[in-house]
Write an enzyme that holds these catalytic residues in place. Structure first.
Site, mmCIF file in Angstrom:
data_model
loop_
_atom_site.group_PDB
_atom_site.id
_atom_site.type_symbol
_atom_site.label_atom_id
_atom_site.label_comp_id
_atom_site.label_asym_id
_atom_site.label_seq_id
_atom_site.Cartn_x
_atom_site.Cartn_y
_atom_site.Cartn_z
ATOM 1 N N CYS A 242 -16.620 -1.870 8.983
ATOM 2 C CA CYS A 242 -17.036 -2.279 10.327
ATOM 3 C C CYS A 242 -18.101 -3.380 10.248
ATOM 4 O O CYS A 242 -17.788 -4.497 9.882
ATOM 5 C CB CYS A 242 -17.492 -1.065 11.134
ATOM 6 N N HIS B 211 -13.254 3.141 10.388
ATOM 7 C CA HIS B 211 -14.287 3.870 9.645
ATOM 8 C C HIS B 211 -13.677 4.987 8.791
ATOM 9 O O HIS B 211 -13.512 6.116 9.268
ATOM 10 C CB HIS B 211 -15.287 4.493 10.624
ATOM 11 N N GLU C 24 -15.088 6.704 6.515
ATOM 12 C CA GLU C 24 -16.064 7.786 6.320
ATOM 13 C C GLU C 24 -16.057 8.765 7.489
ATOM 14 O O GLU C 24 -16.494 9.916 7.343
ATOM 15 C CB GLU C 24 -17.473 7.201 6.112
#
EC number: 6.3.5.3
Length: 252
Positions: free
Chosen positions: A89, A206, A208
Protein backbone atom coordinates in the site's frame (compact mmCIF):
# COMPACT_ATOMS: atom_id res chain seq x y z
CA UNK A 1 14.11 -19.55 10.53
CA UNK A 2 15.60 -18.23 13.74
CA UNK A 3 18.65 -16.86 11.92
CA UNK A 4 16.60 -14.81 9.46
CA UNK A 5 16.12 -11.10 10.02
CA UNK A 6 13.35 -9.08 8.37
CA UNK A 7 13.16 -5.32 8.79
CA UNK A 8 9.91 -3.35 8.88
CA UNK A 9 10.43 0.35 8.18
CA UNK A 10 8.44 2.75 10.36
CA UNK A 11 7.75 6.21 8.98
CA UNK A 12 5.88 8.95 10.85
CA UNK A 13 2.30 8.09 9.94
CA UNK A 14 2.81 4.36 9.34
CA UNK A 15 -0.11 2.43 10.78
CA UNK A 16 0.36 -1.11 9.48
CA UNK A 17 3.84 -1.70 10.86
CA UNK A 18 2.66 -3.78 13.81
CA UNK A 19 0.12 -5.64 11.65
CA UNK A 20 3.03 -6.61 9.40
CA UNK A 21 5.18 -7.50 12.39
CA UNK A 22 2.43 -9.81 13.65
CA UNK A 23 1.85 -11.43 10.26
CA UNK A 24 5.53 -12.27 9.92
CA UNK A 25 6.04 -13.45 13.50
CA UNK A 26 2.85 -15.52 13.66
CA UNK A 27 4.02 -18.18 11.21
CA UNK A 28 7.81 -17.82 11.26
CA UNK A 29 8.57 -17.23 14.91
CA UNK A 30 10.85 -14.42 13.74
CA UNK A 31 10.23 -11.05 15.38
CA UNK A 32 10.95 -8.40 12.74
CA UNK A 33 13.42 -5.60 13.35
CA UNK A 34 11.56 -2.29 13.45
CA UNK A 35 13.59 0.31 11.53
CA UNK A 36 12.86 3.97 12.26
CA UNK A 37 12.80 6.35 9.29
CA UNK A 38 15.85 8.36 10.37
CA UNK A 39 18.17 5.39 10.79
CA UNK A 40 21.16 4.78 8.52
CA UNK A 41 21.61 1.08 9.25
CA UNK A 42 19.47 -1.86 8.14
CA UNK A 43 20.92 -3.90 11.02
CA UNK A 44 21.82 -6.96 9.02
CA UNK A 45 18.31 -7.61 7.72
CA UNK A 46 17.82 -10.20 4.99
CA UNK A 47 14.67 -8.53 3.61
CA UNK A 48 12.92 -5.20 4.06
CA UNK A 49 9.19 -4.50 4.22
CA UNK A 50 7.69 -1.03 3.77
CA UNK A 51 4.25 -1.20 5.45
CA UNK A 52 1.02 0.63 4.78
CA UNK A 53 -0.14 3.85 6.37
CA UNK A 54 0.07 7.56 5.67
CA UNK A 55 3.79 8.34 5.78
CA UNK A 56 4.41 11.98 6.68
CA UNK A 57 0.66 12.54 6.52
CA UNK A 58 0.63 11.93 2.73
CA UNK A 59 1.60 15.59 2.31
CA UNK A 60 2.48 16.72 -1.22
CA UNK A 61 1.79 13.23 -2.57
CA UNK A 62 1.68 9.74 -1.06
CA UNK A 63 5.23 8.56 -0.46
CA UNK A 64 6.85 11.69 -1.88
CA UNK A 65 8.40 12.82 1.43
CA UNK A 66 9.21 9.33 2.72
CA UNK A 67 11.48 8.76 -0.27
CA UNK A 68 13.89 11.37 1.16
CA UNK A 69 14.17 9.78 4.60
CA UNK A 70 17.63 8.47 5.60
CA UNK A 71 16.44 4.87 5.81
CA UNK A 72 15.32 4.92 2.17
CA UNK A 73 18.85 5.62 0.98
CA UNK A 74 19.80 2.37 2.65
CA UNK A 75 16.78 0.54 1.22
CA UNK A 76 17.60 1.73 -2.31
CA UNK A 77 21.18 0.47 -1.96
CA UNK A 78 19.88 -2.80 -0.48
CA UNK A 79 17.50 -3.32 -3.43
CA UNK A 80 20.31 -2.49 -5.85
CA UNK A 81 22.22 -5.45 -4.45
CA UNK A 82 19.36 -7.74 -5.48
CA UNK A 83 18.05 -8.09 -1.94
CA UNK A 84 14.29 -8.54 -1.31
CA UNK A 85 12.12 -5.48 -0.69
CA UNK A 86 8.33 -5.64 -0.26
CA UNK A 87 6.13 -2.54 -0.29
CA UNK A 88 2.51 -2.78 0.83
CA UNK A 89 0.00 0.00 0.00
CA UNK A 90 1.81 3.16 1.15
CA UNK A 91 4.99 1.10 0.90
CA UNK A 92 4.21 0.54 -2.79
CA UNK A 93 3.75 4.28 -3.20
CA UNK A 94 7.12 4.91 -1.53
CA UNK A 95 8.81 2.40 -3.85
CA UNK A 96 7.38 4.14 -6.91
CA UNK A 97 8.38 7.58 -5.63
CA UNK A 98 11.88 6.25 -4.90
CA UNK A 99 12.30 4.94 -8.44
CA UNK A 100 12.55 1.31 -7.35
CA UNK A 101 9.36 0.51 -9.27
CA UNK A 102 8.01 2.02 -12.46
CA UNK A 103 4.83 4.04 -12.92
CA UNK A 104 2.77 6.09 -10.48
CA UNK A 105 -0.11 5.67 -8.06
CA UNK A 106 -2.71 8.39 -8.49
CA UNK A 107 -6.13 9.20 -7.02
CA UNK A 108 -8.72 6.46 -7.27
CA UNK A 109 -10.98 6.80 -10.28
CA UNK A 110 -13.95 7.66 -8.07
CA UNK A 111 -11.90 10.25 -6.12
CA UNK A 112 -12.82 8.52 -2.85
CA UNK A 113 -10.93 6.52 -0.25
CA UNK A 114 -11.73 2.83 -0.70
CA UNK A 115 -11.73 0.35 2.18
CA UNK A 116 -13.10 -3.06 1.20
CA UNK A 117 -12.34 -6.68 0.47
CA UNK A 118 -10.84 -7.17 -2.98
CA UNK A 119 -10.32 -10.17 -5.19
CA UNK A 120 -7.01 -10.40 -6.99
CA UNK A 121 -5.50 -13.05 -9.23
CA UNK A 122 -1.92 -14.30 -9.20
CA UNK A 123 -0.53 -13.43 -12.63
CA UNK A 124 3.06 -14.55 -12.01
CA UNK A 125 3.79 -17.22 -9.43
CA UNK A 126 7.46 -17.47 -10.40
CA UNK A 127 8.69 -14.72 -8.11
CA UNK A 128 10.29 -14.94 -4.68
CA UNK A 129 7.09 -13.46 -3.23
CA UNK A 130 4.53 -15.69 -4.97
CA UNK A 131 5.94 -19.16 -5.57
CA UNK A 132 3.68 -20.65 -2.87
CA UNK A 133 0.66 -19.72 -5.02
CA UNK A 134 -0.78 -21.28 -8.15
CA UNK A 135 -0.79 -19.20 -11.31
CA UNK A 136 -4.30 -17.83 -11.81
CA UNK A 137 -5.29 -18.45 -8.19
CA UNK A 138 -7.88 -15.96 -6.96
CA UNK A 139 -7.23 -14.40 -3.55
CA UNK A 140 -9.34 -12.38 -1.14
CA UNK A 141 -7.19 -9.57 0.23
CA UNK A 142 -8.45 -6.24 1.66
CA UNK A 143 -7.54 -2.80 0.37
CA UNK A 144 -7.60 0.61 2.04
CA UNK A 145 -6.32 3.49 -0.07
CA UNK A 146 -7.17 6.80 -1.66
CA UNK A 147 -4.35 6.77 -4.22
CA UNK A 148 -4.15 3.21 -5.51
CA UNK A 149 -4.88 3.85 -9.17
CA UNK A 150 -1.82 2.45 -10.98
CA UNK A 151 -0.78 4.55 -13.97
CA UNK A 152 2.12 4.38 -16.40
CA UNK A 153 2.91 5.11 -20.04
CA UNK A 154 1.74 2.68 -22.70
CA UNK A 155 5.35 1.65 -23.25
CA UNK A 156 5.85 0.93 -19.55
CA UNK A 157 2.63 -1.07 -19.31
CA UNK A 158 3.61 -3.14 -22.35
CA UNK A 159 7.04 -3.75 -20.85
CA UNK A 160 5.62 -4.79 -17.47
CA UNK A 161 3.23 -7.22 -19.13
CA UNK A 162 5.75 -8.75 -21.52
CA UNK A 163 8.44 -9.13 -18.83
CA UNK A 164 6.13 -10.86 -16.37
CA UNK A 165 6.41 -7.97 -13.93
CA UNK A 166 2.66 -7.76 -13.34
CA UNK A 167 2.24 -10.09 -10.37
CA UNK A 168 -1.30 -9.40 -9.13
CA UNK A 169 -4.38 -8.18 -11.00
CA UNK A 170 -7.82 -7.08 -9.76
CA UNK A 171 -10.35 -9.63 -10.97
CA UNK A 172 -13.75 -11.05 -10.17
CA UNK A 173 -14.14 -14.28 -8.20
CA UNK A 174 -13.67 -16.31 -11.40
CA UNK A 175 -10.39 -14.60 -12.23
CA UNK A 176 -11.74 -12.31 -14.96
CA UNK A 177 -10.16 -8.85 -15.15
CA UNK A 178 -13.44 -6.95 -15.44
CA UNK A 179 -14.13 -3.24 -15.19
CA UNK A 180 -16.30 -3.88 -12.13
CA UNK A 181 -13.43 -5.60 -10.32
CA UNK A 182 -11.14 -2.67 -11.09
CA UNK A 183 -12.60 -0.39 -8.41
CA UNK A 184 -9.73 2.13 -8.33
CA UNK A 185 -9.23 2.46 -12.09
CA UNK A 186 -5.73 0.96 -12.36
CA UNK A 187 -4.49 0.44 -15.90
CA UNK A 188 -4.80 -3.21 -16.92
CA UNK A 189 -6.36 -3.90 -13.50
CA UNK A 190 -2.83 -3.90 -12.04
CA UNK A 191 -2.70 -4.55 -8.29
CA UNK A 192 0.99 -5.39 -7.87
CA UNK A 193 4.25 -5.33 -9.84
CA UNK A 194 7.92 -6.17 -9.47
CA UNK A 195 11.04 -4.56 -10.83
CA UNK A 196 12.82 -6.21 -13.76
CA UNK A 197 15.11 -8.17 -11.45
CA UNK A 198 12.16 -9.52 -9.47
CA UNK A 199 13.55 -8.67 -6.03
CA UNK A 200 11.26 -5.68 -5.37
CA UNK A 201 7.48 -6.12 -5.14
CA UNK A 202 4.86 -3.46 -4.58
CA UNK A 203 1.15 -4.14 -4.17
CA UNK A 204 -1.81 -2.10 -3.01
CA UNK A 205 -3.81 -4.90 -1.28
CA UNK A 206 -2.78 -5.73 2.31
CA UNK A 207 -1.55 -9.35 2.64
CA UNK A 208 -0.82 -8.80 6.34
CA UNK A 209 -4.55 -8.19 6.87
CA UNK A 210 -5.31 -11.53 5.25
CA UNK A 211 -2.75 -13.63 7.10
CA UNK A 212 -5.13 -15.90 9.03
CA UNK A 213 -8.73 -17.05 8.67
CA UNK A 214 -9.75 -15.22 11.85
CA UNK A 215 -9.30 -12.00 9.86
CA UNK A 216 -11.67 -13.21 7.15
CA UNK A 217 -9.03 -14.60 4.81
CA UNK A 218 -5.65 -16.27 5.06
CA UNK A 219 -4.86 -15.74 1.38
CA UNK A 220 -2.17 -13.13 1.98
CA UNK A 221 -0.05 -15.30 4.24
CA UNK A 222 1.75 -17.04 1.39
CA UNK A 223 3.36 -13.78 0.27
CA UNK A 224 5.36 -13.92 3.49
CA UNK A 225 5.79 -17.70 3.36
CA UNK A 226 7.19 -17.44 -0.18
CA UNK A 227 9.62 -14.74 0.90
CA UNK A 228 10.81 -16.70 3.93
CA UNK A 229 11.26 -19.87 1.87
CA UNK A 230 13.48 -17.89 -0.49
CA UNK A 231 15.47 -16.36 2.37
CA UNK A 232 15.98 -19.75 3.99
CA UNK A 233 17.15 -21.22 0.69
CA UNK A 234 19.56 -18.35 0.16
CA UNK A 235 20.98 -18.84 3.65
CA UNK A 236 21.53 -22.54 2.99
CA UNK A 237 23.24 -21.81 -0.31
CA UNK A 238 25.52 -19.22 1.26
CA UNK A 239 26.70 -21.83 3.75
CA UNK A 240 27.43 -24.20 0.90
CA UNK A 241 29.43 -23.66 -2.23
CA UNK A 242 28.03 -20.32 -3.26
CA UNK A 243 25.42 -17.64 -2.50
CA UNK A 244 22.41 -16.81 -4.60
CA UNK A 245 20.48 -13.62 -5.20
CA UNK A 246 16.97 -13.06 -6.51
CA UNK A 247 16.71 -13.00 -10.28
CA UNK A 248 13.80 -12.40 -12.61
CA UNK A 249 12.07 -15.61 -13.55
CA UNK A 250 9.45 -15.77 -16.25
CA UNK A 251 5.88 -16.68 -15.34
CA UNK A 252 5.13 -20.38 -15.46
Amino acid sequence: MADLNVGVVVFPGSNCDHDTEYAVASFSGVKPVMLWHNEHDLKGCDAIILPGGFSYGDYLRCGSIARFSPIMREVIDFAGQGRPVLGICNGFQVLVESGLLEGALIRNAGRKFICRQSTISVVNNSTIFTDRYEKGEVLRVPVAHGEGNYYASVETIDSLESNGQVVFRYTDAEGNATAEANFNGSLNNIAGITNKQGNVLGLMPHPERASEELLGSGDGRRVFESLFAHLAGTKRSSRGCCSTSPTRRSAS
